[in-house]
Structure formats: C-alpha cells, structure tokens
Write a protein that holds these residues in place. Structure first.
Motif, PDB file in Angstrom:
ATOM      1  N   ALA A 157       0.829  -1.211   0.000  1.00  0.00           N
ATOM      2  CA  ALA A 157       0.000   0.000   0.000  1.00  0.00           C
ATOM      3  C   ALA A 157       0.862   1.260   0.000  1.00  0.00           C
ATOM      4  CB  ALA A 157      -0.925  -0.008   1.210  1.00  0.00           C
ATOM      5  N   VAL A 158       1.968   1.248   0.752  1.00  0.00           N
ATOM      6  CA  VAL A 158       2.859   2.406   0.798  1.00  0.00           C
ATOM      7  C   VAL A 158       3.488   2.643  -0.571  1.00  0.00           C
ATOM      8  CG1 VAL A 158       5.072   3.209   1.716  1.00  0.00           C
ATOM      9  CG2 VAL A 158       3.324   2.325   3.269  1.00  0.00           C
ATOM     10  N   THR A 159       3.768   1.576  -1.311  1.00  0.00           N
ATOM     11  CA  THR A 159       4.284   1.727  -2.675  1.00  0.00           C
ATOM     12  C   THR A 159       3.241   2.375  -3.575  1.00  0.00           C
ATOM     13  OG1 THR A 159       5.679  -0.231  -2.393  1.00  0.00           O
ATOM     14  CG2 THR A 159       5.244   0.488  -4.654  1.00  0.00           C
ATOM     15  N   GLN A 160       1.962   1.982  -3.366  1.00  0.00           N
ATOM     16  CA  GLN A 160       0.879   2.529  -4.187  1.00  0.00           C
ATOM     17  C   GLN A 160       0.561   3.974  -3.814  1.00  0.00           C
ATOM     18  OE1 GLN A 160      -2.763   0.301  -3.840  1.00  0.00           O
ATOM     19  NE2 GLN A 160      -3.831   1.511  -5.415  1.00  0.00           N
ATOM     20  N   PHE A 161       0.639   4.287  -2.487  1.00  0.00           N
ATOM     21  CA  PHE A 161       0.315   5.638  -2.007  1.00  0.00           C
ATOM     22  C   PHE A 161       1.488   6.175  -1.175  1.00  0.00           C
ATOM     23  CE2 PHE A 161      -3.794   3.436  -2.407  1.00  0.00           C
ATOM     24  CZ  PHE A 161      -4.470   4.318  -3.246  1.00  0.00           C
ATOM     25  N   PRO A 162       2.604   6.519  -1.827  1.00  0.00           N
ATOM     26  CA  PRO A 162       3.807   6.901  -1.069  1.00  0.00           C
ATOM     27  C   PRO A 162       3.675   8.191  -0.272  1.00  0.00           C
ATOM     28  CG  PRO A 162       4.092   7.311  -3.428  1.00  0.00           C
ATOM     29  CD  PRO A 162       2.818   6.552  -3.279  1.00  0.00           C
ATOM     30  N   GLU A 163       2.674   9.020  -0.598  1.00  0.00           N
ATOM     31  CA  GLU A 163       2.509  10.296   0.110  1.00  0.00           C
ATOM     32  C   GLU A 163       1.490  10.213   1.235  1.00  0.00           C
ATOM     33  OE1 GLU A 163       4.577  12.799  -0.512  1.00  0.00           O
ATOM     34  OE2 GLU A 163       5.464  11.350  -1.893  1.00  0.00           O
ATOM     35  N   SER A 164       1.014   9.022   1.537  1.00  0.00           N
ATOM     36  CA  SER A 164       0.022   8.871   2.607  1.00  0.00           C
ATOM     37  C   SER A 164       0.734   8.695   3.945  1.00  0.00           C
ATOM     38  CB  SER A 164      -0.882   7.662   2.334  1.00  0.00           C
ATOM     39  OG  SER A 164      -1.669   7.376   3.484  1.00  0.00           O
ATOM     40  N   PHE A 165       0.706   9.722   4.778  1.00  0.00           N
ATOM     41  CA  PHE A 165       1.347   9.605   6.090  1.00  0.00           C
ATOM     42  C   PHE A 165       0.608   8.594   6.966  1.00  0.00           C
ATOM     43  CE2 PHE A 165      -1.889  12.713   7.167  1.00  0.00           C
ATOM     44  CZ  PHE A 165      -2.227  12.401   8.476  1.00  0.00           C
ATOM     45  N   GLU A 166      -0.711   8.438   6.711  1.00  0.00           N
ATOM     46  CA  GLU A 166      -1.480   7.466   7.507  1.00  0.00           C
ATOM     47  C   GLU A 166      -0.973   6.046   7.279  1.00  0.00           C
ATOM     48  OE1 GLU A 166      -4.609  10.589   6.045  1.00  0.00           O
ATOM     49  OE2 GLU A 166      -2.863   9.521   5.221  1.00  0.00           O
ATOM     50  N   LEU A 167      -0.730   5.692   6.012  1.00  0.00           N
ATOM     51  CA  LEU A 167      -0.262   4.341   5.711  1.00  0.00           C
ATOM     52  C   LEU A 167       1.173   4.129   6.180  1.00  0.00           C
ATOM     53  CD1 LEU A 167      -1.812   3.740   2.178  1.00  0.00           C
ATOM     54  CD2 LEU A 167      -2.623   2.899   4.385  1.00  0.00           C
ATOM     55  N   LEU A 168       2.005   5.161   6.083  1.00  0.00           N
ATOM     56  CA  LEU A 168       3.364   5.052   6.613  1.00  0.00           C
ATOM     57  C   LEU A 168       3.343   4.800   8.118  1.00  0.00           C
ATOM     58  CD1 LEU A 168       5.241   7.878   4.679  1.00  0.00           C
ATOM     59  CD2 LEU A 168       5.922   5.474   4.750  1.00  0.00           C
ATOM     60  N   TYR A 169       2.479   5.523   8.809  1.00  0.00           N
ATOM     61  CA  TYR A 169       2.370   5.339  10.268  1.00  0.00           C
ATOM     62  C   TYR A 169       1.902   3.923  10.581  1.00  0.00           C
ATOM     63  CZ  TYR A 169       1.015   6.109  15.124  1.00  0.00           C
ATOM     64  OH  TYR A 169       0.898   6.011  16.488  1.00  0.00           O
ATOM     65  N   ASP A 170       0.894   3.452   9.847  1.00  0.00           N
ATOM     66  CA  ASP A 170       0.378   2.103  10.099  1.00  0.00           C
ATOM     67  C   ASP A 170       1.443   1.049   9.817  1.00  0.00           C
ATOM     68  OD1 ASP A 170      -2.016   3.182  10.841  1.00  0.00           O
ATOM     69  OD2 ASP A 170      -3.125   2.587   9.055  1.00  0.00           O
ATOM     70  N   ARG A 171       2.222   1.233   8.735  1.00  0.00           N
ATOM     71  CA  ARG A 171       3.269   0.248   8.460  1.00  0.00           C
ATOM     72  C   ARG A 171       4.332   0.274   9.552  1.00  0.00           C
ATOM     73  NH1 ARG A 171       7.295  -0.271   3.292  1.00  0.00           N
ATOM     74  NH2 ARG A 171       8.071   1.710   4.133  1.00  0.00           N
ATOM     75  N   ALA A 172       4.634   1.451  10.076  1.00  0.00           N
ATOM     76  CA  ALA A 172       5.609   1.528  11.166  1.00  0.00           C
ATOM     77  C   ALA A 172       5.142   0.711  12.366  1.00  0.00           C
ATOM     78  CB  ALA A 172       5.832   2.984  11.563  1.00  0.00           C
ATOM     79  N   MET A 173       3.850   0.818  12.682  1.00  0.00           N
ATOM     80  CA  MET A 173       3.323   0.055  13.809  1.00  0.00           C
ATOM     81  C   MET A 173       3.346  -1.461  13.527  1.00  0.00           C
ATOM     82  SD  MET A 173       2.700   2.372  16.048  1.00  0.00           S
ATOM     83  CE  MET A 173       4.219   3.039  15.330  1.00  0.00           C
ATOM     84  N   ALA A 174       3.124  -1.835  12.258  1.00  0.00           N
ATOM     85  CA  ALA A 174       3.206  -3.246  11.882  1.00  0.00           C
ATOM     86  C   ALA A 174       4.655  -3.723  11.934  1.00  0.00           C
ATOM     87  CB  ALA A 174       2.623  -3.459  10.488  1.00  0.00           C
TER      88      ALA A 174
END
Length: 574
Positions: A408-425
C-alpha cells in the motif's frame, strides 16, 4: 469591480438565495409564487398583483412602494423578500437597502437580508459612509434591536476591525439604553481583540437585561479569552438563575462535554429535551454522549427520539445507532443500520460492515466484503486499506499486515497514515529499522503530528538504550498534544527507564486518571511495584484486568511479577 459588474454579481447571488440552484439560470421567472397567496386578504392580494405587474413593466418605484408597505402592514417577510429582489434587479441602491432592512426586522435570522445589506454597505469600501448609512437606517427604523444585533456581520467586510469597533460605537451611541447596542459593541470589541472593553459591554448588556441568553453567551465567549476556567461556572450560575434558558443550557452541555465531564453534560441535554419536548439536537447530543459513556441502550433510545423529531442529518443517527448496536453485540442489527447510510458517509459505513462480517464469519469473509467495495476517491482506498490492516491485526497476522501495508505504501507513497500504520506493523515483527525510517518520514511530512513523535520515542525507550533521544521525541509530542493520556504515559515510561521513578509516577498517575486504559495500568502498576508499592500495583492491575481480561500487555506484566496468582486473578477480579 465596476458598478455594472457588482450589481450583476449581487443579482446572481440573489437568484441563488431566492429560487435555488435549479432556477438560478432563469432570472425572469415569476418569483411571486414564493408568496403564499392564501395567507393574504383579497385586497392585499390585489395590491400584490398590481406590484408584480408594475415590476414587470419596469415601474420599480411603484412596485417597491407597494411591496414595502404590504410587508410592513402584514409583517410578512416573504413580501419583504420580494421587495429586496425587485430592488436588486432594478439596481435601485436605496430601495434595496431599505427593503433588506425591513426584511431583517421581520426575519432576524434571514441570511439573505444580512448578505444584501453587508454587500450594499461595503460596495464603495468606505467605512465612514457605511456608518452614516447605518445611522440613517436605524433612525428611521422602529424595531432597531434586530438590526443592531447584526452590526458585526453588516460591517464584517471591512478589514480594519479597530475602525469597525469605533464605527459600531458611533452608530449605537444614541441607543445606549438598548441591551442589543451594548451587545453589538461587545462583539465588535471582541473581534478587534479588545477583551477588556468587550467584557464591560457584555456586562452592561446583562445589567440591562439580566436573563438575556445572547448576552450570557457573549460573556462566556469573552471569558474563554480571558479566563477559560470560569466559563463552565458562569454558565452554571446563569442556568441556576434562569432555568428556562435553553440555548445557554445547550452551551453548558457542550462545554462540559469538551471538558470530558460527559455524565454532567448529558444531564444538561436531558434537561433541555425535557423542557422543549421536541429538540432533536438535544436528543442527538444525548445519544452521542451515551455512546461515549458506553450506555448503549440509552444511546439507541436517544437516537430514536432524534430521528422521530426530524434531526437534520439522519445519516449521523444511522451511524450512531449502528455503533450502539455493536456495543450491545447485536451485530446483524448494526449491519442493518449501517446499510441505511448513503452519500458522504457511505464508505465509512461499508467499512464498518466489513469489520462486522469478519467478526461473525471470519477474516477472509471480511476481506472479501472489503474487496467488493468500489472506492470513489484515493482517500476511500486508503481507508479501505487501513480497515483491512486492522482485520489482519485483530487476527494477529503480523507478517501479512506488514506485507499488505508495504504494498500500500508503494501505491500511495505520500500517505502519512499508511506510513504510520506500516511503522506500527514493523514494530510487531521487530523491524525497528523500518519503524524508525517510516516515522521520521511521517514527521517530515507532517511536523505537527504528535503521535508520530510519541510512537518513535516510546519505541526507542522500550527497545533501545537511546533514552535521551527518546525523551526528546516524547517531550515534543507532549508539547504538541499536552492532554493526550497516552503521550503522558510515554513520558512517564521514559522517565522510569531513565531511573527517575518519582517523576515517572507523577506522569503515570496523571495519565491513568485521565484514561484508565489497560496499557497505562500495566505501566503504572509496574512502576509502583518496583518502587515498593505492591498493594497499590495489585489494586490497579485487578481493576484493569476485570475490564480487559484478555489484554496481552497487562497479562504479560502480571505474569512477570505475579506468575503464581495470575490464573486465579480474572475470577477474583470479577
């Protein structure tokens, strides 16, 4: 803007206000249909038709004279609206201002009248001239109160707020005995930043009219600037002296809710509803507060009342009813409510349904439901990814969560929400390098996002020896969001890890008082235990475990310090 262009813009705005978007492109339509002929006597109806014919033939002066007289004699705001329209289309400045003034007298809530008057007054960007015009308007007006109350709006287009305050003082000076005049000056002073003057004027207004709700609300707004801790007490004193003050009671309820005094807030809205018997806003507020208090049955009853009373946004009620049904574990009922949601909140409701499907039918069924939803915007897609990630987290599928979010981060690299969620994962699978990299990107993208600083600081405090750096990050988060109990908890935890036990306890007690969350309870209990306060630690653990018998962090810390008694604890706690 030229005079011709300015009048053209005003005509367009008038058309949108009077006849709505569908008819705005037909300015020559017969707007007399807006007036209810059945409410007029035969003679008045005849005169109204004469005025319409005169307007169509271009006799603006004759038409306006009849419209204006009829509106005043019959006190009919619809006829006054027709006079405003005719004057604007005839480009008759004086009659337009006079008719808009009359409309505002007859209908103080008229947005059209306020907008027309404000535009006319601001036309030449000349505040002294606008002041003179208002002075003449008020001199000729019998019912000055509604006009005076709107002065802040009528002069709102002038940028120099100090000059507007002086103009307001000058215009209202002959009417100092009117509480509305003192109110108008108080509002202008508040807007100009002159809080002391604003307070004097609001108190003068209330001394002239002690039970006036608008005056009380103005004073509370001023207190919010000068002494915010006194706002609730002021409102409480006012409703105690004036129990029928519904608007002030509603404001008191909102203030109590904002102060997290939810049960007290709900009581105020209950009193409003009891006194009005048909207040859908009060019923809706009771429903929302009951949800937060986890009183789901009361929430459903309140939302049902709001729906019957015609609450303006039924979609919000459907969502609230769905949440209440979830709280009562009536999942099929919740799905039924969410299925009623349409328009803007449709995706949100669909995501709720997917979560419930997963809960009832399993992870794959929930994911399949999600994949059938058609996203309408990139934001919809991001929300759907976040919900699917939560389904995977609930199933403890940590690797799958991380892999899905990485795509998802590759698809939406500017989404801070997805970056934060991946960090938690990433933290769950011990990829601290990814966690730190993602959170630092989030901080760069969104420097005011307190949770990113907190998450990075807490992880560094928990899993590394970089404690000074961790504390700096958490203190930054605390500065951005000083009342967040989870950030206060992190501040306590990093102090504990640095050996400052008393400082840690101060923060952890504060966090736990604000929100008795099981993770905060685990931290507070551990620090209490380590400092020798074992009875107090056990008391906090027991209370948290009785409410959260399966919480992993809480169970782990209890196993760490009391392995022999853990097995019996849930039964004892209940």
């Amino acid at each position: 803007m030229t005079g011709k262009a300015w009048w053209g813009a005003l005509v367009a705005a008038l058309a949108l206000s009077l006849v709505g978007p569908s008819a705005a492109s037909e300015p020559e339509s017969d707007d007399s249909a807006d007036v209810d002929g059945a409410s007029l006597g035969s003679e008045a109806m005849y005169e109204f038709l004469v005025a319409e014919i005169a307007a169509q033939r271009g006799d603006t002066e004759g038409a306006l004279a009849i419209f204006h007289r009829l509106a005043r004699e019959l006190k009919d705001p619809q006829i006054a609206r027709r006079a405003v329209e005719a004057a604007i289309r005839a480009r008759a400045f004086g009659p337009a201002l006079e008719s808009a003034t009359l409309l505002l007298e007859l209908d103080p809530e008229s947005t059209l009248a306020r907008e027309i008057m404000a535009a006319l007054l601001a036309n030449e960007a000349d505040l002294p001239k606008a002041r003179q015009m208002l002075a003449r308007v008020l001199e000729k007006t019998a019912n000055r109160g509604p006009i005076v109350m709107q002065l802040s709006h009528l002069l709102g287009k002038f940028p120099d707020k100090a000059a507007v305050l002086e103009a307001t003082r000058a215009v209202t000076a002959p009417y100092a005995e009117l509480p509305e005049a003192r109110y108008a000056v108080g509002v202008a002073a508040l807007i100009a930043g002159n809080v002391e003057s604003a307070m004097r004027e609001s108190e003068s207004a209330l001394s002239l009219k002690p039970s006036w709700e608008q005056g009380a609300i103005l004073k509370a707004q001023i207190l919010r600037k000068s002494a915010p801790a006194e706002v609730i007490g002021f409102y409480q004193d006012f409703v105690a002296a004036n129990p029928a003050s519904q608007d002030v009671r509603m404001q008191l309820g909102r203030e109590l809710a904002a102060d997290r005094r939810l049960a007290e807030a709900r009581e105020q809205f209950r009193e409003v509803e009891k006194r009005s018997r048909n207040d859908s806003q009060a019923a809706y507020a009771i429903g929302l507060l009951s949800l937060q208090l986890e009183d789901y049955s009361e929430a459903q009853l309140a939302f049902t009342r709001a729906l019957k009373q015609g609450y303006r946004d039924p979609t919000s009620i459907y969502l609230g009813m769905g949440q209440a049904s979830e709280g009562l574990k009536r999942y099929e009922e919740a799905i039924g409510w969410y299925q009623k949601v349409e328009a803007g909140d449709w995706v949100r409701a669909q995501l709720k349904i997917a979560t419930l499907v997963a809960r009832q039918q399993g992870l794959e069924a929930g994911r399949q439901y999600l994949h059938r939803i058609e996203p309408r915007t990139p934001d919809d897609s991001i929300q759907m990814i976040q919900v699917e990630a939560q389904l995977l987290r609930d199933a403890k599928a940590w690797n799958d969560t991380y892999e899905m979010l990485s795509k998802a981060v590759t698809q939406f690299p500017e989404s801070f929400e997805l970056l934060y969620d991946r960090a938690m994962a990433a933290e769950r699978i011990d990829r601290l390098d990814v966690l730190e990299s993602d959170l630092r990107r989030v901080i760069k993208m969104k420097p005011d996002y307190a949770h990113a600083y907190n998450a990075l600081g807490y992880t560094l405090a928990e899993k590394t020896d970089r404690l000074v750096e961790a504390k700096e990050l958490i203190e930054k988060a605390h500065k951005l969001s000083p009342d967040d109990p989870f950030i206060v908890d992190s501040l306590g935890w990093v102090n504990y890890r640095m050996g400052m036990v008393q400082e840690a306890l101060k923060h952890l007690h504060s966090a736990y008082s604000a929100r008795p969350d099981p993770e905060i309870a685990a931290h507070l209990g551990e620090v209490l235990w380590r400092s020798g306060q074992r009875d107090e630690a056990q008391k906090i653990w027991r209370a948290a475990l009785s409410e959260n018998p399966n919480h992993e962090t809480l169970i782990a810390v209890m196993q760490k310090f009391r392995p022999s008694t853990l097995a019996a604890e849930p039964a004892t706690a209940r």
